[in-house]
Design an enzyme around this catalytic site. Structure first.
Site, PDB file in Angstrom:
ATOM      1  N   HIS A  83     -44.378  16.809  35.712  1.00 28.42           N
ATOM      2  CA  HIS A  83     -44.655  16.571  34.445  1.00 28.42           C
ATOM      3  C   HIS A  83     -46.191  17.059  34.192  1.00 28.42           C
ATOM      4  O   HIS A  83     -46.862  16.547  34.983  1.00 28.42           O
ATOM      5  CB  HIS A  83     -44.068  15.503  33.518  1.00 28.42           C
ATOM      6  CG  HIS A  83     -44.052  15.631  32.218  1.00 28.42           C
ATOM      7  ND1 HIS A  83     -45.244  15.155  31.573  1.00 28.42           N
ATOM      8  CD2 HIS A  83     -43.017  15.897  31.405  1.00 28.42           C
ATOM      9  CE1 HIS A  83     -44.507  15.353  29.923  1.00 28.42           C
ATOM     10  NE2 HIS A  83     -43.646  15.902  30.140  1.00 28.42           N
ATOM     11  N   SER A 140     -44.221  23.804  22.911  1.00 22.64           N
ATOM     12  CA  SER A 140     -43.629  23.847  21.710  1.00 22.64           C
ATOM     13  C   SER A 140     -43.985  22.998  20.334  1.00 22.64           C
ATOM     14  O   SER A 140     -44.347  23.695  19.340  1.00 22.64           O
ATOM     15  CB  SER A 140     -41.874  23.441  21.786  1.00 22.64           C
ATOM     16  OG  SER A 140     -41.806  22.159  22.108  1.00 22.64           O
ATOM     17  N   ARG A 185     -36.912   8.870  29.772  1.00 23.99           N
ATOM     18  CA  ARG A 185     -35.850   9.613  29.165  1.00 23.99           C
ATOM     19  C   ARG A 185     -34.755   9.677  30.103  1.00 23.99           C
ATOM     20  O   ARG A 185     -33.371   9.784  30.096  1.00 23.99           O
ATOM     21  CB  ARG A 185     -36.257  10.728  28.476  1.00 23.99           C
ATOM     22  CG  ARG A 185     -37.381  10.451  27.459  1.00 23.99           C
ATOM     23  CD  ARG A 185     -37.775  11.833  26.698  1.00 23.99           C
ATOM     24  NE  ARG A 185     -38.620  12.670  27.837  1.00 23.99           N
ATOM     25  CZ  ARG A 185     -39.089  13.826  27.715  1.00 23.99           C
ATOM     26  NH1 ARG A 185     -39.050  14.398  26.574  1.00 23.99           N
ATOM     27  NH2 ARG A 185     -39.508  14.521  28.737  1.00 23.99           N
ATOM     28  N   ASP A 223     -35.224  17.098  31.976  1.00 26.22           N
ATOM     29  CA  ASP A 223     -34.218  17.935  32.214  1.00 26.22           C
ATOM     30  C   ASP A 223     -33.700  17.578  33.439  1.00 26.22           C
ATOM     31  O   ASP A 223     -32.515  18.286  33.577  1.00 26.22           O
ATOM     32  CB  ASP A 223     -35.139  19.089  32.149  1.00 26.22           C
ATOM     33  CG  ASP A 223     -35.665  19.465  30.809  1.00 26.22           C
ATOM     34  OD1 ASP A 223     -35.169  19.121  29.856  1.00 26.22           O
ATOM     35  OD2 ASP A 223     -36.918  19.817  30.818  1.00 26.22           O
ATOM     36  N   HIS A 275     -40.649  24.642  30.366  1.00 29.41           N
ATOM     37  CA  HIS A 275     -40.562  23.813  29.066  1.00 29.41           C
ATOM     38  C   HIS A 275     -38.936  23.429  29.030  1.00 29.41           C
ATOM     39  O   HIS A 275     -38.238  23.122  29.958  1.00 29.41           O
ATOM     40  CB  HIS A 275     -41.207  24.519  27.857  1.00 29.41           C
ATOM     41  CG  HIS A 275     -41.428  23.268  26.831  1.00 29.41           C
ATOM     42  ND1 HIS A 275     -41.489  21.848  27.185  1.00 29.41           N
ATOM     43  CD2 HIS A 275     -41.867  23.631  25.502  1.00 29.41           C
ATOM     44  CE1 HIS A 275     -41.760  21.448  26.024  1.00 29.41           C
ATOM     45  NE2 HIS A 275     -41.942  22.318  25.077  1.00 29.41           N
TER      46      HIS A 275
HETATM   47  N1  AMX Z   1     -41.432  22.050  42.078  1.00 34.25           N
HETATM   48  C1  AMX Z   1     -42.426  22.749  42.691  1.00 34.25           C
HETATM   49  N2  AMX Z   1     -43.733  22.774  42.490  1.00 34.25           N
HETATM   50  C2  AMX Z   1     -44.234  22.022  41.396  1.00 34.25           C
HETATM   51  C3  AMX Z   1     -43.337  21.125  40.645  1.00 34.25           C
HETATM   52  C4  AMX Z   1     -41.887  21.465  41.026  1.00 34.25           C
HETATM   53  N3  AMX Z   1     -41.177  20.658  40.133  1.00 34.25           N
HETATM   54  N4  AMX Z   1     -44.012  20.665  39.663  1.00 34.25           N
HETATM   55  C5  AMX Z   1     -45.425  21.120  40.090  1.00 34.25           C
HETATM   56  N5  AMX Z   1     -45.253  21.831  41.215  1.00 34.25           N
HETATM   57  C6  AMX Z   1     -46.469  22.705  41.625  1.00 34.25           C
HETATM   58  C7  AMX Z   1     -47.199  23.359  40.464  1.00 34.25           C
HETATM   59  O1  AMX Z   1     -46.435  24.775  40.413  1.00 34.25           O
HETATM   60  C8  AMX Z   1     -48.510  23.558  40.709  1.00 34.25           C
HETATM   61  O2  AMX Z   1     -48.759  24.475  41.934  1.00 34.25           O
HETATM   62  P1  AMX Z   1     -49.614  25.596  42.079  1.00 34.25           P
HETATM   63  O3  AMX Z   1     -51.051  25.018  41.859  1.00 34.25           O
HETATM   64  O4  AMX Z   1     -49.750  26.464  43.053  1.00 34.25           O
HETATM   65  O5  AMX Z   1     -49.543  26.709  40.700  1.00 34.25           O
HETATM   66  C9  AMX Z   1     -49.023  22.163  41.412  1.00 34.25           C
HETATM   67  O6  AMX Z   1     -47.575  21.669  41.660  1.00 34.25           O
HETATM   68  C10 AMX Z   1     -49.856  21.269  40.391  1.00 34.25           C
HETATM   69  O7  AMX Z   1     -48.824  21.361  39.205  1.00 34.25           O
HETATM   70  P2  AMX Z   1     -48.962  19.876  38.343  1.00 34.25           P
HETATM   71  O8  AMX Z   1     -50.460  19.718  38.015  1.00 34.25           O
HETATM   72  O9  AMX Z   1     -48.109  18.764  39.193  1.00 34.25           O
HETATM   73  O10 AMX Z   1     -47.981  20.423  37.080  1.00 34.25           O
HETATM   74  P3  AMX Z   1     -48.252  21.145  35.963  1.00 34.25           P
HETATM   75  O11 AMX Z   1     -48.668  20.431  34.983  1.00 34.25           O
HETATM   76  O12 AMX Z   1     -49.291  22.468  36.031  1.00 34.25           O
HETATM   77  O13 AMX Z   1     -46.878  21.666  35.200  1.00 34.25           O
HETATM   78  C11 AMX Z   1     -44.548  21.512  34.839  1.00 34.25           C
HETATM   79  C12 AMX Z   1     -45.754  21.009  34.790  1.00 34.25           C
HETATM   80  C13 AMX Z   1     -43.584  20.771  34.305  1.00 34.25           C
HETATM   81  C14 AMX Z   1     -44.698  22.822  34.157  1.00 34.25           C
HETATM   82  C15 AMX Z   1     -44.057  21.658  36.500  1.00 34.25           C
HETATM   83  O14 AMX Z   1     -44.130  20.226  36.988  1.00 34.25           O
HETATM   84  C16 AMX Z   1     -42.956  22.305  36.845  1.00 34.25           C
HETATM   85  O15 AMX Z   1     -42.940  23.568  36.767  1.00 34.25           O
HETATM   86  N6  AMX Z   1     -41.755  21.502  36.793  1.00 34.25           N
HETATM   87  C17 AMX Z   1     -40.514  22.214  37.044  1.00 34.25           C
HETATM   88  C18 AMX Z   1     -40.089  22.936  35.733  1.00 34.25           C
HETATM   89  C19 AMX Z   1     -39.530  21.767  34.843  1.00 34.25           C
HETATM   90  O16 AMX Z   1     -38.944  20.693  35.171  1.00 34.25           O
HETATM   91  N7  AMX Z   1     -40.041  21.740  33.282  1.00 34.25           N
HETATM   92  C20 AMX Z   1     -39.683  20.743  32.304  1.00 34.25           C
HETATM   93  C21 AMX Z   1     -40.713  19.891  32.064  1.00 34.25           C
HETATM   94  C22 AMX Z   1     -40.308  18.892  30.917  1.00 34.25           C
HETATM   95  C23 AMX Z   1     -40.216  19.738  29.703  1.00 34.25           C
HETATM   96  O17 AMX Z   1     -41.093  20.373  29.093  1.00 34.25           O
HETATM   97  N8  AMX Z   1     -38.926  19.851  29.080  1.00 34.25           N
END
Ligand code: AMX
Length: 428
Positions: free
Chosen positions: A309, A233, A318, A366, A263
């Site tokens: 994250h 964002s 947080r 979150d 996000h």
């Molecule tokens: N549950 C399951 N799998 C997860 C995970 C979770 N909470 N967090 C990461 N992974 C997986 C990814 O999907 C990825 O899998 P892939 O290679 O098969 O696609 C692998 O682990 C490696 O990812 P990463 O390097 O650890 O994370 P990222 O930087 O690519 O993504 C984020 C970060 C936040 C999008 C991811 O951790 C996620 O999807 N979390 C759940 C959603 C969430 O809580 N979002 C809010 C984030 C904070 C915010 O912006 N408000």
């Protein structure tokens, strides 16, 4: 707003001196490199931006200026905006000046009330919120001055600051109107001139008269305000503003990015997740049940919302700040109890999931924020990302004010094709 502008100008001048020195002495020094994995992987970990409002340390979390969360979590949101822009907290008179200005500009124009009331009810509240911010675009003083040919480059930031204060001033009434008219189907509440900005938001939502609710709203606004420059964002909003699109355009664009489930929407998804657990196992699920449930979700190819994250590598401070608030104000909440149990269960599972591929198995903000809003009476989950968006607008605005003050150019990185990359790799 003279004192505020002077303090922001001092900050810009100081940062500008540092930049002049870096460019003069080190303009061609290489400070990083980019791997193929980073190019193909969402630029994760690639240092490609400078953002002077805040910094996220992977192990210590959010810093605004030199302050970490425990040092600013009890401040007012408007004090945080001051800190983001001026790099220092306002003193008493400086705060009073900003608060007066916010109160003076808080009223929504008549056309916006008509617009809000006519919004189709099936729209997601984030869509409504983003549309309303965009609908205010004609208010931009920057745009008016720019179109009249009255602005020199060195003045851009000043009118961005003008627009920022006008926009932020209106957000409590605007967001509360969406909540009350479209979600509660009730009439809006009046602005209260004797209350601070955050307390007014709590008051106008009109769901909980307790002082602790205003405290929660202020904490929520403070903790979500900014998270450096590369998140979806903030980056979106900054890119849009770098084309000199005014802050109303830029904020609306940033909000659209925040609306994604990976996000800002994750907070609403998290609460649904906990509700799903309670529906299945009752309000006091056992850790074995949670363990099995989380594994089932992962096996079904779903992410565990609120965990992981892109930058942080520890429990999000947080999350910890909200947990402490919950422990003080609603320790017996079944939702809070389930959040705690998940905190005990999920990291251990994510640590070994996909052979340790999850970079951060710990909770982000979150995982808990929606729980507290729900506990205090905001029962419409769809509104939670709007709360996030109100707060994040502080960061969007501050980042653009500082960037324009520093004369940063339009953002335009180079992209390449697979063919270009493969040719380059063959040559390497
Ligand atoms: N549950 C399951 N799998 C997860 C995970 C979770 N909470 N967090 C990461 N992974 C997986 C990814 O999907 C990825 O899998 P892939 O290679 O098969 O696609 C692998 O682990 C490696 O990812 P990463 O390097 O650890 O994370 P990222 O930087 O690519 O993504 C984020 C970060 C936040 C999008 C991811 O951790 C996620 O999807 N979390 C759940 C959603 C969430 O809580 N979002 C809010 C984030 C904070 C915010 O912006 N408000």
């Amino acid at each position: 707003m003279e004192q505020f502008k002077n303090n922001v100008k001092k900050r810009i001048d100081y940062l500008g001196m540092e930049i002049a020195w870096m460019l003069r002495e080190h303009g061609k020094t290489v400070v990083g490199e980019v791997s193929v994995k980073q190019l193909l992987g969402g630029m994760r970990g690639l240092t490609a931006l400078v953002c002077n409002t805040s910094y996220v340390d992977p192990y210590r979390g959010l810093f605004i200026s030199d302050y970490a969360i425990p040092e600013f979590e009890d401040k007012l949101p408007e004090e945080i905006f001051y800190l983001l822009c001026a790099g220092k907290f306002p003193n008493e008179t400086e705060l009073a000046e900003l608060q007066e200005e916010l109160a003076f500009r808080a009223e929504l124009p008549d056309y916006l009330w008509t617009f809000i009331r006519q919004l189709p009810r099936h729209l997601h509240p984030m869509t409504m919120f983003s549309l309303c911010v965009l609908a205010l675009e004609g208010e931009s003083v920057f745009k008016q001055k720019y179109e009249a040919g009255e602005l020199g480059k060195s003045e851009y930031w000043e009118y961005m600051l003008e627009d920022a204060v006008s926009l932020l001033a209106k957000l409590p009434a605007l967001a509360a109107a969406i909540y009350r008219i479209h979600l509660l189907r009730e009439e809006p509440m009046d602005y209260h001139p004797s209350l601070d900005w955050g307390s007014n938001l709590a008051h106008m939502l009109g769901v909980n008269p307790e002082l602790s609710f205003a405290e929660l709203v202020r904490l929520y606004m403070v903790l979500h305000c900014d998270h450096e420059g590369g998140n979806v964002s903030a980056f979106t909003s900054r890119v849009v503003n770098s084309a000199l699109s005014n802050l109303y355009y830029a904020t609306s664009a940033g909000l659209n990015g925040l609306a994604g489930p990976l996000h800002g929407l994750a907070n609403q998804v998290c609460l649904r997740f906990i509700r799903g657990i309670h529906e299945r196992f009752g309000e006091s699920p056992g850790t074995d049940q949670l363990d099995a449930f989380v594994r089932e979700e992962l096996d079904a190819g779903r992410v565990i919302p609120g965990y992981g994250h892109a930058v942080l590598r520890v429990t999000d401070p947080r999350f910890t700040a909200f947990m402490e608030f919950g422990n003080r104000h609603c320790p017996n909440s079944p939702f809070l109890q389930t959040v705690k149990k998940l905190y005990y269960v999920v990291p251990n599972i994510l640590k070994t999931y996909k052979e340790g591929k999850v970079a951060n198995p710990y909770p982000n903000v979150d995982a808990i924020s929606g729980t507290l809003l729900y506990q205090f009476g905001i029962s419409h989950f769809d509104f939670y990302t709007v709360m996030f968006g109100i707060s994040r607008t502080f960061g969007f605005c501050a980042q653009s004010i500082i960037a324009l003050g520093l004369n940063q150019p339009i953002i335009r990185p180079k992209s390449v094709t697979n063919k270009w990359l493969m040719d380059a790799l063959e040559r390497a």
